[in-house]
Design an enzyme around this catalytic site. Structure first.
Site, short mmCIF file in Angstrom:
data_model
loop_
_atom_site.label_atom_id
_atom_site.label_comp_id
_atom_site.label_asym_id
_atom_site.label_seq_id
_atom_site.Cartn_x
_atom_site.Cartn_y
_atom_site.Cartn_z
N ASP A 54 0.85 -1.18 0.00
CA ASP A 54 0.00 0.00 0.00
C ASP A 54 0.89 1.23 0.00
O ASP A 54 1.76 1.38 0.86
CB ASP A 54 -0.91 0.01 1.23
N GLU B 2 -1.81 -1.10 -5.84
CA GLU B 2 -3.05 -0.47 -6.28
C GLU B 2 -2.83 0.20 -7.64
O GLU B 2 -1.76 0.72 -7.92
CB GLU B 2 -3.48 0.59 -5.27
N ASP C 26 -2.70 1.18 7.33
CA ASP C 26 -1.95 0.93 6.09
C ASP C 26 -1.67 -0.55 5.92
O ASP C 26 -1.72 -1.07 4.80
CB ASP C 26 -0.64 1.72 6.12
#
Length: 448
Positions: free
Chosen positions: A187, A271, A367
């Site tokens: 992340d 992502e 996170d």
């Protein structure tokens, strides 16, 4: 066969520095003249010749130009041809829609020229220094920080705030081994640059913040100087040096972190972020001015300071070299979804660092929780952890990934997704999918 770039700092003599500046200036002139010809005179050229302006036609005119002007002929013809090739490639990218329209090159920003690999030679002097032979320039020493390997395709000379550099593009014979290392989800954030699904959190060096403050001070000094004066040039060089130092520190950090991840993991899941859109200005227009403009500008600086895109680019080729794989998954709701039960609730994100699920009470670093959800979106099999059953959402994402390699959001319909909890009590929540009743029934039948 893989392509790699090796960059070294040159140590030219004062005479060689003047030749470097002359070569860069002539190549920049050739590029700008060719750009002007393509931009302003292509209609007249087509009426006279019946064909469009292209690299071959401009290369023929370059030969005539060199015969007419001695100061252009003193610079290697290969460098000038490479400038024309750069322009031709820029137009091709513009026609394809993957780049903006070519812009003129400027002194102080585009001080660069390139030779073909067959024209340069490299020889070792000692354990610290080597030298490269450049056409019409001669042997130039450079600091040998790592040995070259493979075949040299080209050599690019460029000017940076800390001096001249040479970059070799090498073609290296390489067979990627089979990679059976474990998977990891990553992340990317602002407070923590990288958060791994293993629980690790990594941030850029703290020295970058101190350098940014020094750069802002230097920029304020520059704003008070008179343009064109010697003091203005000195202040501008100071700002450029600080900016380049920040870039070097950030890039070195990204190289080290991406190499560590490529060595430890076989698959890295990120992502699918639109960094350009995320860092767009909030100023708006005169008729509709934006809100919280200064706050958004500060957030944009923080995002860009992390270097998310360069990290992704470096990690991609390092994984490929080691037989690994980089996969990008949709970023929607990864920070609001519980990694234990799969419940989606924005209230679970209590703060930047804390995540407390409103459904099952699971608490974890926010996170780290997001990194686990990113990992699970890669494939359905990753959702089977600690006795959890596979949800409809996971099966859908797993099938889509196996077919397309990267699931992307589409459609405006809504569906009900069943996520099984550890206590075997179904939690219902809605997500967007294409409107297709048979598709929804097909996904729900195995669980009903």
């Amino acid at each position: 066969m893989i392509q790699r770039g090796y960059r070294y700092k040159l140590k030219p003599t004062p005479a060689q520095e003047r030749l470097f500046a002359q070569c860069a200036g002539v190549c920049r002139l050739i590029y700008n003249l060719a750009l002007e010809q393509r931009r302003d005179h292509w209609r007249a050229f087509k009426r006279q010749t019946g064909s469009s302006i292209s690299y071959p036609s401009q290369a023929r005119e370059l030969t005539e130009l060199r015969a007419e002007y001695d100061w252009i002929a003193t610079v290697s013809q290969t460098c000038q041809q490479q400038a024309l090739r750069d322009l031709d490639r820029a137009y091709q990218n513009w026609f394809k829609g993957i780049a903006s329209y070519p812009s003129p090159r400027k002194k102080g920003r585009n001080d660069t020229f390139r030779f073909q690999g067959r024209e340069v030679r490299v020889r070792k002097l000692n354990g610290t220094w080597s030298e490269v032979r450049l056409p019409k320039i001669g042997w130039v020493r450079f600091r040998d920080t790592r040995p070259l390997r493979g075949k040299v395709n080209n050599a690019t000379i460029s000017l940076a705030p800390n001096g001249w550099h040479v970059s070799f593009t090498l073609a290296i014979e390489h067979d990627a081994p089979a990679n059976i290392a474990p998977e990891v989800g990553v992340d990317r954030g602002v407070a923590n640059t990288l958060a791994l699904s293993t629980g690790e959190r990594i941030s850029v060096p703290a020295s970058l913040a101190a350098l940014e403050r020094r750069q802002r001070t230097a920029q304020r000094v520059l704003s008070r100087r008179k343009r064109g004066s010697k003091r203005y040039a000195k202040a501008r060089a100071r700002v450029s040096a600080l900016s380049a130092r920040r870039a070097r520190i950030r890039k070195d950090w990204h190289h080290r972190v991406s190499l560590d991840l490529a060595r430890r993991f076989g698959t890295v899941v990120l992502e699918d972020l639109n960094t350009k859109g995320m860092t767009a200005s909030a100023r708006g227009t005169v008729d509709e001015p934006g809100r919280n403009v200064r706050q958004k500008a500060g957030l944009n600086r923080s995002i860009l300071n992390q270097g998310w895109h360069i990290f992704e680019a470096l990690l991609s080729y390092k994984l490929e070299e080691r037989g690994g794989e980089l996969i990008k998954v949709p970023a929607r709701h990864t920070s609001q979804t519980c990694s234990a039960c799969g419940a989606v609730d924005s209230r679970s994100r209590k703060s930047q660092a804390h995540f407390v699920c409103t459904s099952c009470g699971h608490f974890e670093n926010a996170d780290t929780n997001a990194a686990k959800m990113i990992l699970r979106r890669n494939t359905a099999s990753m959702l089977v952890e600690e006795g959890h059953r596979v949800s409809v959402e996971a099966r859908t994402i797993g099938e889509a990934k196996s077919q397309t390699g990267n699931l992307r959001p589409s459609g405006r319909g809504r569906r009900v997704v069943i996520t099984f909890l550890p206590a075997k009590s179904p939690l219902l929540h809605a997500e967007r999918i294409p409107k297709n009743s048979s598709y929804v029934a097909k996904q729900l039948l195995p669980f009903l």
